[in-house]
Design a protein around this motif. Structure first.
Motif, PDB file in Angstrom:
ATOM      1  N   VAL A 172       0.876  -1.176   0.000  1.00  0.00           N
ATOM      2  CA  VAL A 172       0.000   0.000   0.000  1.00  0.00           C
ATOM      3  C   VAL A 172       0.911   1.224   0.000  1.00  0.00           C
ATOM      4  CG1 VAL A 172      -1.707   1.316   1.328  1.00  0.00           C
ATOM      5  CG2 VAL A 172      -1.784  -1.196   1.340  1.00  0.00           C
ATOM      6  N   MET A 173       0.724   2.109  -0.980  1.00  0.00           N
ATOM      7  CA  MET A 173       1.491   3.354  -1.005  1.00  0.00           C
ATOM      8  C   MET A 173       0.629   4.438  -0.369  1.00  0.00           C
ATOM      9  SD  MET A 173       4.115   2.414  -2.474  1.00  0.00           S
ATOM     10  CE  MET A 173       4.418   0.785  -3.105  1.00  0.00           C
ATOM     11  N   GLY A 174       1.117   5.065   0.666  1.00  0.00           N
ATOM     12  CA  GLY A 174       0.337   6.112   1.344  1.00  0.00           C
ATOM     13  C   GLY A 174       0.693   7.458   0.762  1.00  0.00           C
ATOM     14  N   SER A 175      -0.207   8.010  -0.053  1.00  0.00           N
ATOM     15  CA  SER A 175       0.071   9.285  -0.724  1.00  0.00           C
ATOM     16  C   SER A 175      -1.128  10.212  -0.602  1.00  0.00           C
ATOM     17  CB  SER A 175       0.391   9.005  -2.196  1.00  0.00           C
ATOM     18  OG  SER A 175       0.824  10.176  -2.835  1.00  0.00           O
ATOM     19  N   ILE A 176      -1.687  10.274   0.615  1.00  0.00           N
ATOM     20  CA  ILE A 176      -2.902  11.093   0.771  1.00  0.00           C
ATOM     21  C   ILE A 176      -2.575  12.467   1.342  1.00  0.00           C
ATOM     22  CG2 ILE A 176      -4.356   9.037   1.089  1.00  0.00           C
ATOM     23  CD1 ILE A 176      -4.561   9.825   4.084  1.00  0.00           C
ATOM     24  N   ARG A 177      -3.421  13.412   1.018  1.00  0.00           N
ATOM     25  CA  ARG A 177      -3.328  14.746   1.606  1.00  0.00           C
ATOM     26  C   ARG A 177      -4.700  15.061   2.184  1.00  0.00           C
ATOM     27  NH1 ARG A 177       0.018  18.892   1.116  1.00  0.00           N
ATOM     28  NH2 ARG A 177       1.122  18.181  -0.737  1.00  0.00           N
ATOM     29  N   VAL A 178      -4.847  14.834   3.473  1.00  0.00           N
ATOM     30  CA  VAL A 178      -6.156  15.010   4.106  1.00  0.00           C
ATOM     31  C   VAL A 178      -6.532  16.499   4.074  1.00  0.00           C
ATOM     32  CG1 VAL A 178      -7.505  14.722   6.218  1.00  0.00           C
ATOM     33  CG2 VAL A 178      -5.822  12.981   5.550  1.00  0.00           C
ATOM     34  N   GLY A 179      -7.684  16.775   3.483  1.00  0.00           N
ATOM     35  CA  GLY A 179      -8.133  18.159   3.353  1.00  0.00           C
ATOM     36  C   GLY A 179      -7.619  18.839   2.090  1.00  0.00           C
ATOM     37  N   LYS A 180      -6.811  18.094   1.342  1.00  0.00           N
ATOM     38  CA  LYS A 180      -6.276  18.561   0.053  1.00  0.00           C
ATOM     39  C   LYS A 180      -5.636  19.953   0.154  1.00  0.00           C
ATOM     40  CE  LYS A 180     -10.178  17.019  -1.547  1.00  0.00           C
ATOM     41  NZ  LYS A 180     -11.318  16.614  -2.337  1.00  0.00           N
ATOM     42  N   TYR A 181      -5.451  20.602  -0.987  1.00  0.00           N
ATOM     43  CA  TYR A 181      -4.731  21.881  -1.000  1.00  0.00           C
ATOM     44  C   TYR A 181      -5.522  22.998  -0.317  1.00  0.00           C
ATOM     45  CZ  TYR A 181      -0.825  19.972  -3.439  1.00  0.00           C
ATOM     46  OH  TYR A 181       0.292  19.245  -3.732  1.00  0.00           O
ATOM     47  N   GLU A 182      -6.816  22.820  -0.239  1.00  0.00           N
ATOM     48  CA  GLU A 182      -7.620  23.838   0.447  1.00  0.00           C
ATOM     49  C   GLU A 182      -7.138  23.977   1.899  1.00  0.00           C
ATOM     50  OE1 GLU A 182     -11.771  22.826   0.713  1.00  0.00           O
ATOM     51  OE2 GLU A 182     -12.181  24.633   1.894  1.00  0.00           O
ATOM     52  N   MET A 183      -6.918  22.841   2.559  1.00  0.00           N
ATOM     53  CA  MET A 183      -6.479  22.888   3.959  1.00  0.00           C
ATOM     54  C   MET A 183      -5.009  23.281   4.074  1.00  0.00           C
ATOM     55  SD  MET A 183      -9.162  22.549   5.642  1.00  0.00           S
ATOM     56  CE  MET A 183      -8.365  22.648   7.225  1.00  0.00           C
ATOM     57  N   MET A 231       1.871  20.901  12.256  1.00  0.00           N
ATOM     58  CA  MET A 231       1.180  20.185  13.350  1.00  0.00           C
ATOM     59  C   MET A 231      -0.315  20.035  13.047  1.00  0.00           C
ATOM     60  SD  MET A 231       3.228  21.485  16.733  1.00  0.00           S
ATOM     61  CE  MET A 231       3.580  23.173  16.279  1.00  0.00           C
ATOM     62  N   ALA A 232      -0.905  21.074  12.450  1.00  0.00           N
ATOM     63  CA  ALA A 232      -2.325  20.996  12.072  1.00  0.00           C
ATOM     64  C   ALA A 232      -2.530  19.884  11.045  1.00  0.00           C
ATOM     65  CB  ALA A 232      -2.770  22.337  11.499  1.00  0.00           C
ATOM     66  N   TYR A 233      -1.627  19.834  10.077  1.00  0.00           N
ATOM     67  CA  TYR A 233      -1.707  18.814   9.011  1.00  0.00           C
ATOM     68  C   TYR A 233      -1.519  17.416   9.623  1.00  0.00           C
ATOM     69  CZ  TYR A 233      -0.351  16.774   4.392  1.00  0.00           C
ATOM     70  OH  TYR A 233      -0.245  16.032   3.234  1.00  0.00           O
ATOM     71  N   GLY A 234      -0.572  17.304  10.548  1.00  0.00           N
ATOM     72  CA  GLY A 234      -0.329  16.015  11.207  1.00  0.00           C
ATOM     73  C   GLY A 234      -1.575  15.512  11.922  1.00  0.00           C
ATOM     74  N   LEU A 235      -2.249  16.414  12.623  1.00  0.00           N
ATOM     75  CA  LEU A 235      -3.456  16.002  13.360  1.00  0.00           C
ATOM     76  C   LEU A 235      -4.566  15.566  12.394  1.00  0.00           C
ATOM     77  CD1 LEU A 235      -4.732  15.658  16.163  1.00  0.00           C
ATOM     78  CD2 LEU A 235      -5.398  18.072  16.115  1.00  0.00           C
ATOM     79  N   ARG A 236      -4.618  16.193  11.216  1.00  0.00           N
ATOM     80  CA  ARG A 236      -5.608  15.746  10.205  1.00  0.00           C
ATOM     81  C   ARG A 236      -5.260  14.358   9.671  1.00  0.00           C
ATOM     82  NH1 ARG A 236      -4.949  20.890   8.093  1.00  0.00           N
ATOM     83  NH2 ARG A 236      -3.848  20.249   6.209  1.00  0.00           N
ATOM     84  N   SER A 237      -3.959  14.101   9.511  1.00  0.00           N
ATOM     85  CA  SER A 237      -3.548  12.852   8.854  1.00  0.00           C
ATOM     86  C   SER A 237      -3.677  11.622   9.751  1.00  0.00           C
ATOM     87  CB  SER A 237      -2.090  12.954   8.386  1.00  0.00           C
ATOM     88  OG  SER A 237      -1.951  13.958   7.427  1.00  0.00           O
ATOM     89  N   ILE A 238      -3.509  11.798  11.078  1.00  0.00           N
ATOM     90  CA  ILE A 238      -3.467  10.618  11.967  1.00  0.00           C
ATOM     91  C   ILE A 238      -4.665   9.679  11.761  1.00  0.00           C
ATOM     92  CG2 ILE A 238      -3.461   9.798  14.374  1.00  0.00           C
ATOM     93  CD1 ILE A 238      -1.898  12.352  15.139  1.00  0.00           C
ATOM     94  N   ILE A 279       4.928  13.487   8.299  1.00  0.00           N
ATOM     95  CA  ILE A 279       5.482  12.163   8.576  1.00  0.00           C
ATOM     96  C   ILE A 279       5.895  11.978  10.035  1.00  0.00           C
ATOM     97  CG2 ILE A 279       7.569  10.777   8.163  1.00  0.00           C
ATOM     98  CD1 ILE A 279       5.499  10.203   6.111  1.00  0.00           C
ATOM     99  N   ALA A 280       6.550  12.958  10.625  1.00  0.00           N
ATOM    100  CA  ALA A 280       7.051  12.782  11.994  1.00  0.00           C
ATOM    101  C   ALA A 280       5.893  12.495  12.955  1.00  0.00           C
ATOM    102  CB  ALA A 280       7.807  14.032  12.444  1.00  0.00           C
ATOM    103  N   ILE A 281       4.782  13.183  12.737  1.00  0.00           N
ATOM    104  CA  ILE A 281       3.620  13.031  13.630  1.00  0.00           C
ATOM    105  C   ILE A 281       2.885  11.724  13.323  1.00  0.00           C
ATOM    106  CG2 ILE A 281       1.349  14.042  14.173  1.00  0.00           C
ATOM    107  CD1 ILE A 281       2.836  16.829  13.775  1.00  0.00           C
ATOM    108  N   VAL A 282       2.739  11.426  12.043  1.00  0.00           N
ATOM    109  CA  VAL A 282       2.098  10.165  11.644  1.00  0.00           C
ATOM    110  C   VAL A 282       2.918   8.983  12.182  1.00  0.00           C
ATOM    111  CG1 VAL A 282       1.570   8.698   9.653  1.00  0.00           C
ATOM    112  CG2 VAL A 282       0.974  11.127   9.588  1.00  0.00           C
ATOM    113  N   ALA A 283       4.240   9.087  12.089  1.00  0.00           N
ATOM    114  CA  ALA A 283       5.101   7.987  12.558  1.00  0.00           C
ATOM    115  C   ALA A 283       5.002   7.818  14.080  1.00  0.00           C
ATOM    116  CB  ALA A 283       6.550   8.246  12.140  1.00  0.00           C
ATOM    117  N   GLU A 284       4.910   8.928  14.797  1.00  0.00           N
ATOM    118  CA  GLU A 284       4.756   8.837  16.261  1.00  0.00           C
ATOM    119  C   GLU A 284       3.401   8.195  16.611  1.00  0.00           C
ATOM    120  OE1 GLU A 284       6.511   9.066  18.879  1.00  0.00           O
ATOM    121  OE2 GLU A 284       5.098   9.438  20.504  1.00  0.00           O
ATOM    122  N   ALA A 285       2.362   8.547  15.841  1.00  0.00           N
ATOM    123  CA  ALA A 285       1.039   7.937  16.071  1.00  0.00           C
ATOM    124  C   ALA A 285       1.111   6.436  15.779  1.00  0.00           C
ATOM    125  CB  ALA A 285      -0.011   8.616  15.197  1.00  0.00           C
ATOM    126  N   CYS A 286       1.802   6.060  14.717  1.00  0.00           N
ATOM    127  CA  CYS A 286       1.937   4.628  14.386  1.00  0.00           C
ATOM    128  C   CYS A 286       2.708   3.904  15.495  1.00  0.00           C
ATOM    129  CB  CYS A 286       2.689   4.435  13.069  1.00  0.00           C
ATOM    130  SG  CYS A 286       1.785   4.982  11.625  1.00  0.00           S
TER     131      CYS A 286
END
Ligand code: NAD
Ligand code: LMR
Length: 446
Positions: free
Chosen positions: A84-95, A119-126, A152-159
């Motif tokens: 699985v390749m993770g290439s998402i942008r939660v909220g897209k360019y608008e966010m 940090m805002a983007y990280g919280l959206r991605s988790i 990535i740093a925040i997503v990795a810490e959540a993982c």
């Protein structure tokens, strides 16, 4: 070819601007990483279809043996896949636009993956990434997820904390870009010709050693001489299609290097060493998001439309390999064929940086193979670097605390502690504005 096995891959975030380039590189690498199936998954059917319709033509013309499909149905997407390749942008360019512009309103640097925006983007991605991991584990329990969705740093810490046994590897291509520049500066062909020792956090790190992979020659003296004048800017043919804002970024490395001349910095250090310079040079009405919408996104979607209209992908713009996708193919190859090749990974420290907490995420060299990654010991972080990392890493941990506890206060502490934010009252103003626009994506912070 080393094996008869052919792989099935799903790109989560099929509508990503990086998708067509990645597909072309996958097709070119069939002797290295052979595929039987390629799928796209996205939660925006319309956006994904624009890319998928062009890719359908590309696949028919160049790799009819690989089964191609696209879907918004998780079960269909994540069943029968190896990667699985993770290439998402939660909220897209608008966010992303809000991530960049809200801090600037208060005189604070606004950036995709650093500072309050990151940090805002990280919280959206988790939650989105955890959900994809869960689907992968349910429908294809043997699959690996290679995630490069930021922050990535925040997503990795959540993982690390919330899915400690998941087969997910969080990676970043920025150091590869910097290393490719180092190779060009030293007259080598590409980053493949470079051996390295590197340590830090994501978008926050330093090279301790850079060597010619074949001869073992220490390239640091030559690089330092060059970097103190030009940063990582190469110019000429190498940089003929590099955007102006990236030129400024790579040139700025000269100032980052001057601050800590023992090592060579990841170019992202500019945001932490010189946040006020970033603010002074920013246009709060026209940020990097606007540049991408006017340039990369326009080019990618325009090219897809052209291919669909022409009914052929002949002479498309992705025929030249991209570093980003080439790197991901290399990583899949290393896992599929158990090569134990060295790349950088964002993973639990566990002693990799000897004077950082074991239970924290760091970005360090690791050997990639069929069982995942084996992080390597990089030695001690310098006093300056350790101080910076402790602060930044604590911000990243606090964002994950905010997610787990739905805590407004933890998010406020994360913003307040960040090096780019002057004080708690400014942090609060930024956070309060961000809470409003992030409502559809963040947990309700109380
Ligand atoms: P993009 O906005 O062009 O595409 C992202 C896609 O993700 C969109 O089609 C969107 O609809 C989709 N999406 C959003 N939320 C989703 C969800 N919950 N489930 C499924 N799909 C969802 O983004 P891009 O500029 O191509 O970047 C993609 C990702 O890669 C981003 O996270 C970006 O930050 C990251 N990136 C990482 C690196 C790296 O090396 N780590 C380098 C460049 C970009
Ligand atoms: C992107 O390419 O979207 C980012 O990851 C980096 C940037 O600002 O271009």
């Amino acid at each position: 070819m080393t094996s008869e096995k052919k792989y099935s891959v799903v790109i989560a975030g099929g509508g990503s601007t990086f998708t067509p380039g990645f597909v072309l590189d996958l097709i070119k690498s069939q002797d290295k990483f052979p595929l039987r199936q390629l799928k796209f998954y996205d939660n925006d059917a319309e956006r994904q279809e624009k890319i998928a319709k062009a890719v359908e033509i590309i696949m028919k013309e160049r790799a009819p043996q690989i089964k191609f499909s696209y879907t918004t149905d998780p079960k269909e997407a994540f069943t029968d896949v190896d990667f699985v390749m993770g290439s998402i942008r939660v909220g897209k360019y608008e966010m992303r636009s809000y991530d960049e512009k809200i801090p600037l309103k208060y005189g604070v640097m606004g950036q995709e993956t650093t500072g309050p925006g990151g940090m805002a983007y990280g919280l959206r991605s988790i939650p989105a990434i955890l959900q994809i991991i869960d689907w992968m584990e349910e429908y294809s329990p043997n699959a690996w997820m290679i995630n490069y969705s930021n922050t990535i740093a925040i997503v990795a810490e959540a993982c690390r904390r919330l899915r400690p046994n998941a087969k997910v590897i969080n990676i970043c291509d920025m150091p590869i870009d910097d290393m490719d520049r180092m190779a060009a500066i030293c007259g080598l062909d590409s980053w493949h010709d470079i051996d390295f020792n590197y340590y830090g956090l994501n978008h926050f790190g330093w090279w301790k050693e850079v060597r010619n992979k074949k001869t073992g020659e220490d390239l640091m003296p030559k690089l330092k001489e060059y970097v103190k004048e030009h940063g990582y800017w190469v110019g000429g043919d190498y940089d003929k299609s590099t955007e102006a804002s990236w030129e400024a970024t790579f040139r700025k490395v000269a100032d980052e290097y001057a601050l800590e001349p023992e090592t060579l910095p990841n170019n992202y250090m500019q945001y932490y060493y010189f946040p006020q310079w970033e603010v002074a040079n920013a246009d709060p009405k026209h940020t990097r998001t606007d540049e991408i919408l006017e340039y990369r996104q326009k080019i990618v979607f325009g090219e897809c439309e052209r291919i669909v209209k022409a009914g052929t992908a002949a002479d498309n713009i992705w025929d030249i390999s991209g570093l980003h996708s080439e790197y991901i193919v290399d990583i899949c190859h290393a896992i599929a064929f158990n090569t134990h090749e060295k790349f950088l990974a964002n993973c639990a420290n566990n002693g990799a940086i000897s004077n950082m907490d074991p239970d924290s995420v760091v970005e360090v060299p690791a050997l990639f193979g069929a069982d995942g990654i084996q992080p390597m010991a990089t030695g001690e972080a310098g006093r300056f670097q350790r101080g910076l990392m402790m602060e930044q890493q604590t911000c990243e941990k606090l964002v994950v605390d905010a997610y787990v506890e739905h805590s407004y206060n933890k998010m406020l502490q994360a913003f307040t502690l960040n090096k780019t934010v002057p004080d708690a009252s400014v942090a609060k103003k930024i956070l309060d504005d961000m809470m409003v626009v992030n409502k559809p994506y963040w947990p309700e912070l109380k």
